[in-house]
Scaffold this active site. Sequence first.
Site, short mmCIF file in Angstrom:
data_model
loop_
_atom_site.label_atom_id
_atom_site.label_comp_id
_atom_site.label_asym_id
_atom_site.label_seq_id
_atom_site.Cartn_x
_atom_site.Cartn_y
_atom_site.Cartn_z
N LEU A 230 -1.64 0.79 5.97
CA LEU A 230 -0.44 0.00 5.69
C LEU A 230 0.76 0.84 6.09
CD1 LEU A 230 -1.26 -1.42 2.12
CD2 LEU A 230 -1.47 -2.63 4.31
N ASP A 231 1.83 0.20 6.55
CA ASP A 231 3.04 0.93 6.88
C ASP A 231 3.60 1.62 5.63
OD1 ASP A 231 2.86 -0.03 9.47
OD2 ASP A 231 4.17 -1.74 9.09
N LYS A 232 4.41 2.63 5.85
CA LYS A 232 4.98 3.41 4.75
C LYS A 232 5.60 2.53 3.67
CE LYS A 232 8.81 6.57 3.78
NZ LYS A 232 9.97 7.30 4.37
N THR B 119 5.21 -0.78 3.23
CA THR B 119 4.42 -1.95 2.84
C THR B 119 3.55 -1.55 1.67
OG1 THR B 119 4.37 -2.86 5.08
CG2 THR B 119 2.67 -3.62 3.56
N ARG C 69 4.96 -8.08 11.04
CA ARG C 69 6.38 -7.84 11.28
C ARG C 69 6.78 -8.31 12.68
NH1 ARG C 69 6.95 -1.62 9.82
NH2 ARG C 69 9.18 -2.04 10.14
#
Length: 325
Positions: free
Chosen positions: A142-144, A146, A241
């Site tokens: 997961l992105d930082k 998210t 996104r």
Amino acid sequence: MTKSSLEEQEQIIEVDVSHAGQRLDLVLSTYFPELSRSRIQAWIKNQQVKVNEQVIIKPKHKVLGEEVIAVVTTLEDQGEWQATDISLDIHYQDESIIIVNKPVGLVVHPAPGHYTDTLVNGLLFHYPELRKLPRAGIVHRLDKDTTGLLVVARTAEAHNNLVAQLQERGFSREYLALVHGEIVAGDTIDLPIGRHPVSRKKMAVVPHGKEAITHYRIGEKFADFTLLQVKLETGRTHQIRVHLSHMKHPLVGDPVYSIRNLRPKGMSAEFSQVMDNFQRQALHAKALGLTHPKTGEWMSWESEIPEDIQHLIEAIRVHDLSRDC
């Protein structure tokens, strides 16, 4: 290499017919995506790979499809990552898997600027045995900024199984996404994603990108925003996104894919302050489902909406009510 830093396990792979005609090393790379091709070629040359019980020592050996490949995986310590005492929200764990509820701001893998404060560092502190696995057992990321659920494998067998499930789209991954603008109905976005042609740190919808499929339905409608329930069929970098930004409905707070000022008119000072304080993309990995790599049982988990997103949604509701008065 000391004996204590090396471990061997046999992995069994049933080759899908779609790989017919491909090189053995390339086929194995699809089942061990976290490993370098040179490492896989070394396994083959070291007689660690059998195809239908026959030892194969040539990486360029062509597979026919539907073979059974036995690989004696040599698991070594994966890098010099430091174990750090980071508090983790463990949603579920057993001998094969760990389900982590990732908070906002936590980077998943060590990278420049984040060498000791990532999820990997925390996992190595609480589960030292993960040092033997690629990326400390992390299968997807997961992105930082998210939040939400992701799975970590605890054994090589579980890691191999989960990677295969992910490639075969066997995971169920559902997200909550708060976007700018009003969306009237659910739909599917089927547009390829690749590296942005100009800004190389970004991803974009590009003609020759990799297949990317995102399903979404309406969770709640507002005057200037929409809360979506999003389900991933594929898992490209920044997929949700990028897809939603391409559809002119970027995620609220997204610092990369929402450049224009999309704030609604008539904002109160209180609502404006809430928007100012929300400094990340409004995206939460709410639900995760997969087939347990050891038992074969389908399992699923859900996590609650984080407080910051919930607070933002409540502020939007208040804003809409004030406009109706």
